[in-house]
Design an enzyme around this catalytic site. Structure first.
Site, PDB file in Angstrom:
ATOM      1  N   HIS A 171       0.833  -1.218   0.000  1.00  0.00           N
ATOM      2  CA  HIS A 171       0.000   0.000   0.000  1.00  0.00           C
ATOM      3  C   HIS A 171       0.860   1.258   0.000  1.00  0.00           C
ATOM      4  CE1 HIS A 171      -3.132  -2.862   1.260  1.00  0.00           C
ATOM      5  NE2 HIS A 171      -2.205  -3.286   2.123  1.00  0.00           N
ATOM      6  N   SER A 292      14.134  20.931 -17.688  1.00  0.00           N
ATOM      7  CA  SER A 292      12.908  21.666 -17.966  1.00  0.00           C
ATOM      8  C   SER A 292      13.280  22.954 -18.684  1.00  0.00           C
ATOM      9  CB  SER A 292      12.208  21.966 -16.646  1.00  0.00           C
ATOM     10  OG  SER A 292      11.358  23.076 -16.796  1.00  0.00           O
ATOM     11  N   LYS A 298      15.526  21.262 -12.626  1.00  0.00           N
ATOM     12  CA  LYS A 298      14.875  19.970 -12.840  1.00  0.00           C
ATOM     13  C   LYS A 298      15.738  18.958 -13.589  1.00  0.00           C
ATOM     14  CE  LYS A 298      11.019  18.987 -12.186  1.00  0.00           C
ATOM     15  NZ  LYS A 298       9.774  19.461 -12.803  1.00  0.00           N
ATOM     16  N   ASN A 300      14.395  15.431 -15.089  1.00  0.00           N
ATOM     17  CA  ASN A 300      13.189  14.602 -15.170  1.00  0.00           C
ATOM     18  C   ASN A 300      13.489  13.217 -15.759  1.00  0.00           C
ATOM     19  OD1 ASN A 300      11.715  16.821 -14.271  1.00  0.00           O
ATOM     20  ND2 ASN A 300      11.426  17.560 -16.369  1.00  0.00           N
ATOM     21  N   GLU A 305       9.274   7.503 -17.776  1.00  0.00           N
ATOM     22  CA  GLU A 305       7.913   8.040 -17.908  1.00  0.00           C
ATOM     23  C   GLU A 305       7.336   7.699 -19.280  1.00  0.00           C
ATOM     24  OE1 GLU A 305       7.398  12.204 -16.678  1.00  0.00           O
ATOM     25  OE2 GLU A 305       9.174  11.940 -15.460  1.00  0.00           O
TER      26      GLU A 305
END
Ligand code: ARG
Length: 473
Positions: A171, A292, A298, A300, A305
């Site tokens: 969880h 970014s 940033k 990323n 993704e």
């Protein structure tokens, strides 16, 4: 592909550019031609189409339908076509609909009547079914090899991090300590099953449809076994109607591809999470990340993704193919031409994704201190305390209750179970002794789980070595 004008179309039609055009009294419109053609996407099957044609020609010669001279001409013509395709000089034409007619037409140009005899006892229906099977078989072999490489990369990293402790989650709440190596090997299991699944799918891919002709078979005394042998098929499809219309094998491949991507997607989700500064368990090499355009700080994790995102499309390809087949009566219908783009896309996506992941996983930088610190929070060894009491004869449910009280106390004091003095722990249960502190350590907790499938460093080393020593066949 050059865009054909209407006047091109008229003149090509007058020249009977389309293989079936003699029966027709007017040309199809430009739009219908584009709508019905597949050459823009099926030309990538040229290599297997030629392979299939050569095996068919060899068989026709073996039963005396082609002369040896015809066969030699066909082989010479096909070698030339292969060269032209490889060096980019082959002229693909939309008028010729698909890869099959384009190659056949060029063969006739190059070798004349021998080329016209090639299509004896064959239809594009069994031809295309054969091509797709050959094409998918090749993709399966590549994907299986990549899956094994990825497993080896995961096992290599697991071996390095057999002792690195991180929190295991259920969880997304800290549950019990696990080793990072163990966590990585969970993915090695998934990719191992994926390789098995593809190997199983390959058995049904590797059956020869050729000989089914349009749908009913052919009146020529063909030798299908010979064609199967020369193309490396294990079996011959046993029913001509099924042979030309079956796409189960493509559905199975797309299902296996969807599951591979689903596993990649789960791993990607974890990589993204682990790389978040809030978690900070790993860092990915810069070449898999982007910055970014507005926020200079940033970094990323674009590659994981995107892999997670592309999984949606690969799942969609499976559903598209299932839906394509569900309403089709026997035997071949033109609907089947719609089988290719999604299939190719799934294969390409799996191949690119696995290739990238093989390298990316090898380059994961592990921040063991952050993992360890996270495992120390959240009472990850509470179950170990309960198990300790069970070993002293306390029924598990009572032990569970006792530990719940101890956890509550720790929460109030803002400390960990291992921080409670012995006297306080004994307040919860008199059987708790000094040796409890070994049990409450992260190392003690993971080391105790050394059975097959457990998280202990000793077990992780055995499993990782097993994977590294595997023969990839
Ligand atoms: N391009 C077609 C396909 O992909 C080849 C088979 C065409 N057969 C036919 N009867 N029109 O399915």
């Amino acid at each position: 592909m050059p865009k054909n004008t209407d006047s091109d179309l008229q003149s090509q039609f007058a020249n009977k550019a389309q293989a079936w055009s003699a029966r027709f009294s007017e040309p199809v419109s430009e739009l219908v031609k584009r709508y019905t053609a597949s050459v823009e996407f099926d030309q990538r099957m040229a290599q297997v189409d030629i392979q299939g044609s050569l095996a068919h020609a060899d068989m026709l010669a073996s039963i005396g339908i082609l002369t040896t001279a015809d066969l030699t001409s066909i082989e010479r013509g096909m070698a030339r076509i292969q060269e032209e395709i490889a060096n980019g000089s082959f002229q693909w034409s939309l008028d010729l609909e698909d890869v099959h007619l384009n190659i056949e037409k060029r063969l006739v140009e190059l070798v004349g009547d021998a080329g016209k005899r090639l299509h004896t006892g064959r239809s594009r229906n069994d031809q295309v079914a054969t091509d797709i099977r050959l094409w998918v078989r090749n993709e399966i072999d590549i994907a299986i090899e990549l899956l094994h490489e990825l497993r080896r990369k995961l096992a290599g990293l697991a071996l390095e991090h057999a002792d690195t402790i991180m929190p295991g989650f259920t969880h997304l709440q800290v549950a019990q300590p696990v080793t990072f190596g163990h966590h990585l090997l969970a993915y090695a299991e998934m990719f191992g099953r994926d390789a098995e699944r593809l190997a199983d799918c390959r058995k049904r891919v590797n059956r020869l449809p050729l000989g089914a002709a349009a749908l009913a078979g052919t009146s020529y005394p063909i030798d299908r076994e010979r064609v199967a042998r020369s193309l490396g098929f294990d079996e011959v499809c046993r029913n001509s109607l099924d042979a030309v219309s079956d796409r189960d094998f493509a559905i199975e491949f797309c299902a296996a591809a969807a599951l591979i991507m689903t596993h990649v997607s789960r791993l990607s989700e974890e990589l993204v999470l682990w790389m978040s500064p809030r978690v900070g368990f790993i860092d990915l090499a810069d070449r898999y990340c982007t910055g970014s355009s507005i926020m200079p700080q940033k970094k990323n994790p674009d590659v994981p993704e995107l892999a997670r995102g592309k999984t949606g499309r690969v799942n969609g390809n499976l559903v598209a193919l299932l839906t394509l087949m569900k309403g089709q009566p026997l035997a071949y219908n033109k609907d089947n031409q719609e089988d290719k783009e999604g299939l190719f896309d799934s294969a390409d996506t799996v191949r690119d994704t696995l290739t990238i992941f093989v390298d990316m996983v090898g380059g994961i930088r592990v921040k063991a201190d952050a993992m360890r610190a996270a495992a120390l929070q959240g009472f990850a060894t509470a179950t170990d305390l309960a198990d300790y009491l069970v070993k002293k004869g306390v029924p598990f449910r009572d032990a569970h209750e006792t530990v719940a009280h101890a956890v509550r106390e720790c929460e109030q004091r803002g400390c960990d179970l291992a921080d409670l003095p012995l006297a306080d722990l004994q307040g919860f249960h008199a059987d708790i002794k000094e040796d409890i502190y070994q049990v409450l350590t992260l190392e003690g907790s993971v080391a105790a789980r050394k059975h097959i499938g457990g998280t202990a460093p000793e077990r992780v080393r055995i499993e990782a070595q097993r994977i590294l020593g595997e023969d990839s066949d």
